[in-house]
Design an enzyme around this catalytic site. Structure first.
Site, PDB file in Angstrom:
ATOM      1  N   GLU A 144       0.770  -1.472   0.130  1.00 14.21           N
ATOM      2  CA  GLU A 144       0.123   0.004   0.142  1.00 14.21           C
ATOM      3  C   GLU A 144       0.657   0.921  -0.535  1.00 14.21           C
ATOM      4  O   GLU A 144       0.910   2.017  -0.641  1.00 14.21           O
ATOM      5  CB  GLU A 144      -0.810   0.202   1.309  1.00 14.21           C
ATOM      6  N   TYR A 190      -6.402   5.985   4.536  1.00 15.01           N
ATOM      7  CA  TYR A 190      -6.576   5.377   4.016  1.00 15.01           C
ATOM      8  C   TYR A 190      -5.454   4.178   4.467  1.00 15.01           C
ATOM      9  O   TYR A 190      -6.540   2.868   3.563  1.00 15.01           O
ATOM     10  CB  TYR A 190      -6.249   5.813   2.169  1.00 15.01           C
ATOM     11  N   ASP A 205      -8.995   6.145  -0.687  1.00  8.79           N
ATOM     12  CA  ASP A 205      -8.081   6.962  -1.580  1.00  8.79           C
ATOM     13  C   ASP A 205      -8.959   7.858  -2.598  1.00  8.79           C
ATOM     14  O   ASP A 205     -10.323   8.059  -3.378  1.00  8.79           O
ATOM     15  CB  ASP A 205      -7.565   6.451  -2.146  1.00  8.79           C
TER      16      ASP A 205
END
Ligand code: SF4
Length: 361
Positions: free
Chosen positions: A38, A121, A139
């Site tokens: 991520e 996020y 996001d």
């Protein structure tokens, strides 16, 4: 304005079952892998991340090795991904986890948010994908998809609007598959509900529920106010060579590309004869000065407009008059193996910068 997204859940989950791309961090979604992926995926496309992810995980297979990694190795592993603060924060967070959290990424949204580099996020992504906690991960992709489905013209750069989407989604999170639901929204945004008015609506599993599609407003959503113009800077970059070694220097620890290695350069776009004159003033004699052409590199707020020269020296750098010109001299192999030079210099580093796997072991 609030919107009820309940109806999209089963369609998105079923679509995700058949259309999810096979990715290493999805196949084995342990918290460390989800976290690293991520962070890499912020500002970078999936296709570009794949190779970096594999190399990073091979070199630093867990939080402990990440926490103890040497900075140069860390930066080398990140070389080319840009936004180097991401990897520095990744390591700071790993060190904090080793010190305070028993070496484990916390299975708790609020505690995750307290770690360096982890915002709402990323915390949502880790909590839902790795720990199956029903929290959204919102996001830019998810904002685009949700706002199109809702047919909403709200400004998605506003915190209030992001918060509302988060609240709308937490109400309808499927508790049995929260990670898959978040990923289905991200995946739809990345592969079907594309930005810049080019979505593939005919392939979309929620087309029948999408207000923007029915109202023919897809190309107008999401709404974002005009971006600020980037500042333009002209630079001259020098690939200086002496007896098969190249001059590099470390950038300041603060500001753009902080603490990374770079090729020497000066402000402004300097002509070849001006450059030779300038070098002579510093007591530098050149055997050859060849133009390496123009290039441009775009950072988030700045654009570099560069010209470059390959300068082959005729005299020993130790004899230069200007004693402030202190460079590190490294061979091609040393640069490949030990120094991370950002992609901004790619047009001028050429073969110096091929990443060797050997370097990353
Ligand atoms: Fe996006 Fe088109 Fe699907 Fe609507 S129908 S969510 S605009 S891809």
């Amino acid at each position: 304005m609030s919107f009820d997204y309940k109806e999209i859940v089963p369609y998105l989950l079923e679509w995700f079952d058949y259309n999810a791309r096979i990715l290493a961090w999805r196949e084995n979604p342990i918290p460390y892998y989800v976290w690293v992926s991520e962070i890499m995926l912020q500002q970078t496309r999936v296709e570009a991340v794949k190779g970096y992810f594999d190399r990073f995980i091979t070199a630093l297979p867990d939080i402990k090795t990440l926490a103890g990694a040497e900075e140069e190795k860390l930066l080398k592993l990140w070389e080319g991904l840009g936004y180097y603060n991401r990897v520095r924060n990744l390591q700071k967070a790993a060190q904090q986890i080793m010190r305070e959290l028993d070496g484990k990424l916390p299975a708790d949204y609020d505690t995750l948010m307290k770690l360096p580099g982890i915002g709402a996020y990323t915390a949502g992504a880790i909590a839902s994908i790795a720990y199956q906690l029903p929290v959204p991960a919102v996001d830019g992709n998810v904002l685009r998809v949700t706002k199109r489905i809702a047919g909403s013209f709200e400004d998605i750069t506003k915190e209030k609007v992001k918060r509302e989407v988060w609240q709308d989604l937490i109400r309808i999170m499927p508790t049995d598959r929260p990670g898959d639901f978040n990923q289905s929204l991200m995946e739809l945004g990345a592969t079907v509900c594309l930005p810049n008015g080019k979505p593939l609506c005919e392939q979309c599993p929620v087309m029948h529920l999408c207000k923007a599609f029915h109202e023919d407003t897809v190309h107008k959503i999401p709404v974002k106010p005009g971006k600020k113009e980037r500042r333009k800077e002209n630079r001259t970059i020098l690939l200086i060579e002496y007896q098969d070694k190249y001059a590099i220097r470390k950038r300041s620890e603060k500001g753009l590309l902080a603490g990374l290695w770079e090729l020497p350069g000066v402000e402004g776009n300097i002509k070849r004869n001006e450059l030779i004159e300038m070098l002579h003033e510093d007591g530098i004699t050149t055997a050859e000065v060849t133009s390496m052409g123009e290039s441009k590199h775009i950072f988030s707020h700045i654009e570099w407009h560069m010209i470059g020269y390959h300068v082959i020296l005729a005299n020993d750098p130790l004899k230069w008059k200007n004693k402030n010109l202190t460079y590190t001299w490294a061979s091609r192999e040393e640069i490949i193996n030990n120094y991370s030079i950002p992609n901004a210099f790619l047009a001028y580093t050429g073969g110096l910068k091929e990443v060797s796997n050997e370097a990353l072991r």
